[in-house]
Scaffold this motif. Sequence first.
Motif, PDB file in Angstrom:
ATOM      1  N   HIS A 268       0.828  -1.219   0.000  1.00 46.83           N
ATOM      2  CA  HIS A 268       0.000   0.000   0.000  1.00 46.83           C
ATOM      3  C   HIS A 268       0.863   1.272   0.000  1.00 46.83           C
ATOM      4  O   HIS A 268       2.048   1.232   0.308  1.00 46.83           O
ATOM      5  CB  HIS A 268      -0.963  -0.034   1.194  1.00 46.83           C
ATOM      6  N   ALA A 269       0.219   2.378  -0.331  1.00 45.39           N
ATOM      7  CA  ALA A 269       0.971   3.620  -0.607  1.00 45.39           C
ATOM      8  C   ALA A 269       1.300   4.439   0.637  1.00 45.39           C
ATOM      9  O   ALA A 269       2.237   5.220   0.619  1.00 45.39           O
ATOM     10  CB  ALA A 269       0.181   4.492  -1.590  1.00 45.39           C
ATOM     11  N   ARG A 270       0.497   4.311   1.681  1.00 41.79           N
ATOM     12  CA  ARG A 270       0.698   5.102   2.914  1.00 41.79           C
ATOM     13  C   ARG A 270       0.640   6.619   2.636  1.00 41.79           C
ATOM     14  O   ARG A 270       1.376   7.392   3.241  1.00 41.79           O
ATOM     15  CB  ARG A 270       2.070   4.769   3.543  1.00 41.79           C
ATOM     16  N   ILE A 271      -0.235   7.034   1.740  1.00 35.12           N
ATOM     17  CA  ILE A 271      -0.277   8.472   1.427  1.00 35.12           C
ATOM     18  C   ILE A 271      -1.634   9.110   1.757  1.00 35.12           C
ATOM     19  O   ILE A 271      -1.850  10.280   1.460  1.00 35.12           O
ATOM     20  CB  ILE A 271       0.052   8.758  -0.055  1.00 35.12           C
ATOM     21  N   SER A 272      -2.543   8.337   2.363  1.00 31.73           N
ATOM     22  CA  SER A 272      -3.890   8.883   2.596  1.00 31.73           C
ATOM     23  C   SER A 272      -3.847  10.107   3.506  1.00 31.73           C
ATOM     24  O   SER A 272      -4.547  11.094   3.259  1.00 31.73           O
ATOM     25  CB  SER A 272      -4.796   7.816   3.206  1.00 31.73           C
ATOM     26  N   ASN A 276      -5.105  13.777   2.589  1.00 29.66           N
ATOM     27  CA  ASN A 276      -6.209  14.422   3.320  1.00 29.66           C
ATOM     28  C   ASN A 276      -5.796  15.722   3.987  1.00 29.66           C
ATOM     29  O   ASN A 276      -6.611  16.613   4.197  1.00 29.66           O
ATOM     30  CB  ASN A 276      -6.813  13.461   4.350  1.00 29.66           C
ATOM     31  N   GLN A 309      -8.615   4.090  -7.028  1.00 31.05           N
ATOM     32  CA  GLN A 309      -8.742   4.474  -5.610  1.00 31.05           C
ATOM     33  C   GLN A 309      -8.686   5.993  -5.452  1.00 31.05           C
ATOM     34  O   GLN A 309      -9.420   6.565  -4.663  1.00 31.05           O
ATOM     35  CB  GLN A 309      -7.598   3.876  -4.760  1.00 31.05           C
ATOM     36  N   TYR A 366      -2.703   3.076  11.569  1.00 35.47           N
ATOM     37  CA  TYR A 366      -2.884   2.651  10.171  1.00 35.47           C
ATOM     38  C   TYR A 366      -3.408   1.213  10.087  1.00 35.47           C
ATOM     39  O   TYR A 366      -2.956   0.333  10.819  1.00 35.47           O
ATOM     40  CB  TYR A 366      -1.539   2.703   9.437  1.00 35.47           C
ATOM     41  N   ASP A 400      -5.270   9.142   9.015  1.00 33.62           N
ATOM     42  CA  ASP A 400      -5.880   9.793   7.851  1.00 33.62           C
ATOM     43  C   ASP A 400      -7.350  10.127   8.070  1.00 33.62           C
ATOM     44  O   ASP A 400      -8.059  10.501   7.133  1.00 33.62           O
ATOM     45  CB  ASP A 400      -5.751   8.884   6.616  1.00 33.62           C
ATOM     46  N   ALA A 401      -7.833   9.996   9.322  1.00 37.67           N
ATOM     47  CA  ALA A 401      -9.280  10.092   9.532  1.00 37.67           C
ATOM     48  C   ALA A 401      -9.770  11.538   9.564  1.00 37.67           C
ATOM     49  O   ALA A 401      -9.368  12.326  10.415  1.00 37.67           O
ATOM     50  CB  ALA A 401      -9.662   9.387  10.823  1.00 37.67           C
ATOM     51  N   GLU A 406     -14.100   9.340   6.302  1.00 32.87           N
ATOM     52  CA  GLU A 406     -14.322   8.246   7.263  1.00 32.87           C
ATOM     53  C   GLU A 406     -15.785   7.808   7.295  1.00 32.87           C
ATOM     54  O   GLU A 406     -16.099   6.625   7.198  1.00 32.87           O
ATOM     55  CB  GLU A 406     -13.837   8.720   8.649  1.00 32.87           C
ATOM     56  N   ASN A 409     -17.295   5.749   4.395  1.00 32.22           N
ATOM     57  CA  ASN A 409     -16.670   4.429   4.363  1.00 32.22           C
ATOM     58  C   ASN A 409     -17.208   3.531   5.468  1.00 32.22           C
ATOM     59  O   ASN A 409     -17.417   2.330   5.263  1.00 32.22           O
ATOM     60  CB  ASN A 409     -15.146   4.557   4.508  1.00 32.22           C
TER      61      ASN A 409
HETATM   62  C1  FAD Z   1     -14.337   1.412   7.274  1.00 33.64           C
HETATM   63  C2  FAD Z   1     -13.349   2.247   6.524  1.00 33.64           C
HETATM   64  C3  FAD Z   1     -12.919   3.453   7.027  1.00 33.64           C
HETATM   65  C4  FAD Z   1     -12.016   4.251   6.301  1.00 33.64           C
HETATM   66  N1  FAD Z   1     -11.647   5.454   6.815  1.00 33.64           N
HETATM   67  C5  FAD Z   1     -10.802   6.253   6.098  1.00 33.64           C
HETATM   68  C6  FAD Z   1     -10.411   7.527   6.607  1.00 33.64           C
HETATM   69  O1  FAD Z   1     -10.806   7.958   7.678  1.00 33.64           O
HETATM   70  N2  FAD Z   1      -9.553   8.277   5.846  1.00 33.64           N
HETATM   71  C7  FAD Z   1      -9.089   7.834   4.643  1.00 33.64           C
HETATM   72  O2  FAD Z   1      -8.323   8.547   3.998  1.00 33.64           O
HETATM   73  N3  FAD Z   1      -9.448   6.640   4.150  1.00 33.64           N
HETATM   74  C8  FAD Z   1     -10.286   5.836   4.843  1.00 33.64           C
HETATM   75  N4  FAD Z   1     -10.649   4.619   4.328  1.00 33.64           N
HETATM   76  C9  FAD Z   1     -10.160   4.224   2.984  1.00 33.64           C
HETATM   77  C10 FAD Z   1      -8.853   3.424   2.981  1.00 33.64           C
HETATM   78  O3  FAD Z   1      -8.924   2.373   3.908  1.00 33.64           O
HETATM   79  C11 FAD Z   1      -7.639   4.296   3.296  1.00 33.64           C
HETATM   80  O4  FAD Z   1      -7.653   5.448   2.470  1.00 33.64           O
HETATM   81  C12 FAD Z   1      -6.342   3.539   3.015  1.00 33.64           C
HETATM   82  O5  FAD Z   1      -6.309   2.367   3.783  1.00 33.64           O
HETATM   83  C13 FAD Z   1      -5.155   4.427   3.314  1.00 33.64           C
HETATM   84  O6  FAD Z   1      -3.948   3.739   3.171  1.00 33.64           O
HETATM   85  P1  FAD Z   1      -2.984   3.937   1.909  1.00 33.64           P
HETATM   86  O7  FAD Z   1      -2.661   5.366   1.711  1.00 33.64           O
HETATM   87  O8  FAD Z   1      -1.845   3.009   2.097  1.00 33.64           O
HETATM   88  O9  FAD Z   1      -3.942   3.489   0.755  1.00 33.64           O
HETATM   89  P2  FAD Z   1      -3.812   2.595  -0.550  1.00 33.64           P
HETATM   90  O10 FAD Z   1      -4.437   1.285  -0.317  1.00 33.64           O
HETATM   91  O11 FAD Z   1      -2.420   2.579  -1.054  1.00 33.64           O
HETATM   92  O12 FAD Z   1      -4.751   3.403  -1.565  1.00 33.64           O
HETATM   93  C14 FAD Z   1      -4.316   4.602  -2.195  1.00 33.64           C
HETATM   94  C15 FAD Z   1      -5.200   5.779  -1.847  1.00 33.64           C
HETATM   95  O13 FAD Z   1      -6.501   5.605  -2.356  1.00 33.64           O
HETATM   96  C16 FAD Z   1      -7.420   6.337  -1.566  1.00 33.64           C
HETATM   97  N5  FAD Z   1      -8.500   5.428  -1.157  1.00 33.64           N
HETATM   98  C17 FAD Z   1      -8.500   4.090  -1.254  1.00 33.64           C
HETATM   99  N6  FAD Z   1      -9.690   3.591  -0.850  1.00 33.64           N
HETATM  100  C18 FAD Z   1     -10.440   4.639  -0.479  1.00 33.64           C
HETATM  101  C19 FAD Z   1     -11.745   4.767   0.039  1.00 33.64           C
HETATM  102  N7  FAD Z   1     -12.544   3.730   0.248  1.00 33.64           N
HETATM  103  N8  FAD Z   1     -12.167   5.989   0.336  1.00 33.64           N
HETATM  104  C20 FAD Z   1     -11.390   7.065   0.133  1.00 33.64           C
HETATM  105  N9  FAD Z   1     -10.152   7.009  -0.346  1.00 33.64           N
HETATM  106  C21 FAD Z   1      -9.681   5.804  -0.665  1.00 33.64           C
HETATM  107  C22 FAD Z   1      -6.664   6.855  -0.352  1.00 33.64           C
HETATM  108  O14 FAD Z   1      -6.413   8.221  -0.516  1.00 33.64           O
HETATM  109  C23 FAD Z   1      -5.383   6.053  -0.375  1.00 33.64           C
HETATM  110  O15 FAD Z   1      -4.291   6.768   0.134  1.00 33.64           O
HETATM  111  C24 FAD Z   1     -11.546   3.806   5.051  1.00 33.64           C
HETATM  112  C25 FAD Z   1     -11.974   2.580   4.551  1.00 33.64           C
HETATM  113  C26 FAD Z   1     -12.876   1.815   5.270  1.00 33.64           C
HETATM  114  C27 FAD Z   1     -13.349   0.532   4.683  1.00 33.64           C
END
Ligand code: FAD
Length: 512
Positions: A268-272, A276, A309, A366, A400-401, A406, A409
């Motif tokens: 995963h990217a860890r950039i959420s 945000n 995503q 995370y 990222d919340a 949030e 989702n």
């Molecule tokens: C119950 C639940 C709660 C969540 N709460 C949040 C939250 O508070 N804040 C948050 O940013 N994301 C949330 N997500 C979406 C997602 O889980 C996270 O964005 C992601 O895990 C962040 O890790 P990453 O950057 O490594 O993402 P990666 O898996 O590498 O994905 C890349 C990017 O895609 C975007 N993305 C992917 N899925 C979603 C999604 N469903 N909604 C919005 N953006 C998405 C994010 O910006 C993320 O950084 C939630 C998902 C679920 C199912």
Amino acid sequence: MSLRKLVLVLGDQLDGGSSAFDGFDPAQDRILMVEALGESQRVWSHKARTVIFLSAMRHFADALRGRGWPVTYHTLDDTPQGGLVELVAHHLAALRPRALVCVEPGEQWLEAALQSAAAEAGCAVELRLDTHFMLSRADFMRWARGYKQLRMEFFYRHVRKQTGILMDGDEPAGGAWNYDAENRASFGKHGPGLVPAHAGFPPDAVTREVMAAVQRYLPDNPGSLEDFDWPVTREQALAALQDFIDNRLELFGRYQDAMWAGQPFLYHARISAALNLKLLGPREVAEAAVAAWREGKAGLASVEGFVRQIIGWREFIRGVYWLEMPGMAAANHFGHARDLPGWFWTGDTHMACQRDAIGQTLRFGYAHHIQRLMVTGLFGLLAEIDPRQVAHWYLAVYVDAVEWVELPNVAGMALFANGGRFTSKPYAASGAYIQRMSNHCSACRYDPAKKTGDSACPLTTLYWHFLDRHEAELGGSPRTALMVKNLQRLPAEEREAVRVQAQMLLERLEDL
Ligand SMILES: Cc1cc2nc3c(=O)[nH]c(=O)nc-3n(C[C@H](O)[C@H](O)[C@H](O)COP(=O)(O)OP(=O)(O)OC[C@H]3O[C@@H](n4cnc5c(N)ncnc54)[C@H](O)[C@@H]3O)c2cc1C
Ligand code: SF4
């Protein structure tokens, strides 16, 4: 000379090119940034969530001062108590600007509260468009008007056509919109092997100061700071993005749904959080991934999965938040009312999958998408937990919340609390799903294949109970009818045994 405009920059609006700064004149205007302890207490926030926000804010304020712009920066030490709006009102009274300028906030309640604080202070309000997103709130409303049921896939294609991202003229690049069939594998028996380590950003002096303040003012808040290495500046956020593109994008799509014990980040990217906080923009993130494909550094299926995503899910979720609020915050389609078990705050449960997901959440702030949706979210749905309590937990524990992402989702996706306004079915599954996608079950005291008996997996028992309870509703939908057919094949005594066992579990959720 009296102040012309006071530009309020909120903690999740740290974009140097923000519309808040359009026409900014340092001779007549001033920037206001406020750290408010109340924001970490409104929900009982993970320490890392507070630190990432405050550290990023302090770095951003330094960058603005570096432009020679006047900044009033209110730290936790200035007023250790108080809510954000209260503190903004205090500065409005002290600085007496003619207008308060702010980019539209990401939370509905805040927009209304800022409007009334400004009205009370007798100053005008200029709410400016949030240009961080690919589509404005009004653009989304216009798109949504054309559909009875909102589906992400149609929205995503619309955004691709509008923006030209991953397009060749009017056609999707590579010839298809969707490569889901090539994505979403598990790691199999042998596990992920060596996953490339992510780029980390150890706390600098600014972050260490924030950490000390958080330990001082919020000592009892949940979560650890020991492993804090999140990006807190634009430069670090860009480095995190580049690290992902170079080292993990290639396998992102294939393994985006897979889980493995003790491996919190995988591909995963860890950039959420950086997105945000607005340290990164969605267009530059998507374009970086597409460029990697065009340069032959990553395959199309993976790149398309990632772009989906960023410009699909993330933008769609923001649109439905504004479309469905305030109703979404109170929605409770199934009438669930049980309390969230205390082990959500400790990870102290016998269920190996929950223990792992919650443990890493408390350690890093995370968990990846499937852990949030199909582990903790699935438990919330099947164990009939009050959606408001579940939503509060998610808002509290992730770095990222923020509410706009949030809540949809949690309430919309994981809990089906709004009755499927934008998902076609509840994400219900038994322990067999987790067994297929991870190695958790092999280290668990429960057995995912068993519905009843001492060693039965609670998720499996509660899954069959969920189908049993909602048989009529789920049987009537083409997306869930097959699940109900399987339920109906069970002998009557087995169905009764599931009911008895489920009842027993639901009465002692704390002990699972
Ligand atoms: C119950 C639940 C709660 C969540 N709460 C949040 C939250 O508070 N804040 C948050 O940013 N994301 C949330 N997500 C979406 C997602 O889980 C996270 O964005 C992601 O895990 C962040 O890790 P990453 O950057 O490594 O993402 P990666 O898996 O590498 O994905 C890349 C990017 O895609 C975007 N993305 C992917 N899925 C979603 C999604 N469903 N909604 C919005 N953006 C998405 C994010 O910006 C993320 O950084 C939630 C998902 C679920 C199912
Ligand atoms: S057996 Fe059930 S509770 Fe245990 S890890 Fe597997 S799915 Fe989770």
